[in-house]
Design a protein around this motif. Structure first.
Motif, mmCIF file in Angstrom:
data_model
loop_
_atom_site.group_PDB
_atom_site.id
_atom_site.type_symbol
_atom_site.label_atom_id
_atom_site.label_comp_id
_atom_site.label_asym_id
_atom_site.label_seq_id
_atom_site.Cartn_x
_atom_site.Cartn_y
_atom_site.Cartn_z
ATOM 1 N N LEU A 1 72.385 2.418 -21.562
ATOM 2 C CA LEU A 1 72.135 1.325 -20.620
ATOM 3 C C LEU A 1 70.764 1.438 -19.972
ATOM 4 C CD1 LEU A 1 75.570 0.770 -18.877
ATOM 5 C CD2 LEU A 1 74.384 -0.708 -20.486
ATOM 6 N N MET A 2 70.318 2.655 -19.687
ATOM 7 C CA MET A 2 68.996 2.814 -19.090
ATOM 8 C C MET A 2 67.909 2.364 -20.065
ATOM 9 S SD MET A 2 66.961 6.149 -17.719
ATOM 10 C CE MET A 2 66.616 6.648 -19.379
ATOM 11 N N ILE A 3 68.022 2.761 -21.313
ATOM 12 C CA ILE A 3 67.034 2.349 -22.315
ATOM 13 C C ILE A 3 67.073 0.842 -22.521
ATOM 14 C CG2 ILE A 3 66.441 2.521 -24.772
ATOM 15 C CD1 ILE A 3 67.325 5.472 -24.599
ATOM 16 N N THR B 1 65.761 -8.465 -11.885
ATOM 17 C CA THR B 1 67.142 -7.978 -11.996
ATOM 18 C C THR B 1 67.256 -6.855 -13.020
ATOM 19 O OG1 THR B 1 67.944 -10.175 -11.400
ATOM 20 C CG2 THR B 1 69.518 -8.684 -12.422
ATOM 21 N N TYR B 2 66.622 -7.020 -14.173
ATOM 22 C CA TYR B 2 66.642 -5.944 -15.161
ATOM 23 C C TYR B 2 65.892 -4.718 -14.654
ATOM 24 C CZ TYR B 2 68.877 -8.407 -19.033
ATOM 25 O OH TYR B 2 69.780 -9.038 -19.846
ATOM 26 N N GLY B 3 64.835 -4.918 -13.880
ATOM 27 C CA GLY B 3 64.116 -3.787 -13.298
ATOM 28 C C GLY B 3 64.986 -3.008 -12.329
ATOM 29 N N VAL B 4 65.714 -3.708 -11.476
ATOM 30 C CA VAL B 4 66.632 -3.049 -10.541
ATOM 31 C C VAL B 4 67.759 -2.357 -11.305
ATOM 32 C CG1 VAL B 4 68.294 -3.488 -8.683
ATOM 33 C CG2 VAL B 4 66.052 -4.573 -8.630
ATOM 34 N N SER B 5 68.245 -2.989 -12.349
ATOM 35 C CA SER B 5 69.288 -2.363 -13.178
ATOM 36 C C SER B 5 68.768 -1.108 -13.866
ATOM 37 C CB SER B 5 69.791 -3.352 -14.231
ATOM 38 O OG SER B 5 70.473 -4.414 -13.619
#
Length: 135
Positions: free
Chosen positions: A59-61, A107-111
């Protein structure tokens, strides 16, 4: 939902006349589909069945790649908006798509940040942490 708005707004314009919007459509549709697949995976708790896969790392990648590619899609979408367009409805939809692409990018950056914390194990809380050393 925000990713759906991006590609729906771009798809509702004459995007085929501008080559830049092909990249925006690819990024937004691809990551929307993969995000929905991850959501369904976690909703049905299928990640427990595939315990060999390091899900926090995956998920991080995924979130990091999505952030970087959404940065390029946002810049491309925003640069392709032409305020002197003879079709006012296309201008409004493209501008809204740029706005929502920026929100999806954030949002993807915060995720990515929270996925990194989960991967490193920094996301513990009072309910999961236990004190073992009292001295």
């Amino acid at each position: 939902v925000l990713g759906l708005l991006v590609w729906a707004l771009v798809a509702d314009t004459t995007y085929h006349l501008h080559a830049a919007y092909g990249w925006v459509m690819f990024v937004s549709i691809f990551f929307w589909i993969v995000t929905v697949l991850f959501f369904v995976t976690y909703l049905l708790q299928l990640q427990l069945k595939f315990y060999v896969i390091p899900w926090p790392l995956v998920l991080m990648i995924f979130n990091a790649v999505a952030t970087v590619l959404y940065i390029t899609a946002f810049v491309t979408c925003a640069a392709a908006v032409q305020p002197t367009s003879w079709r006012q409805w296309d201008y409004n939809r493209r501008a809204a798509a740029s706005f929502f692409a920026c929100l999806v990018m954030i949002t993807y950056g915060v995720s990515t940040f929270f996925s990194f914390r989960a991967w490193k194990g920094l996301g513990s809380n009072a309910a999961t942490s236990q004190v073992t050393d009292y001295a």
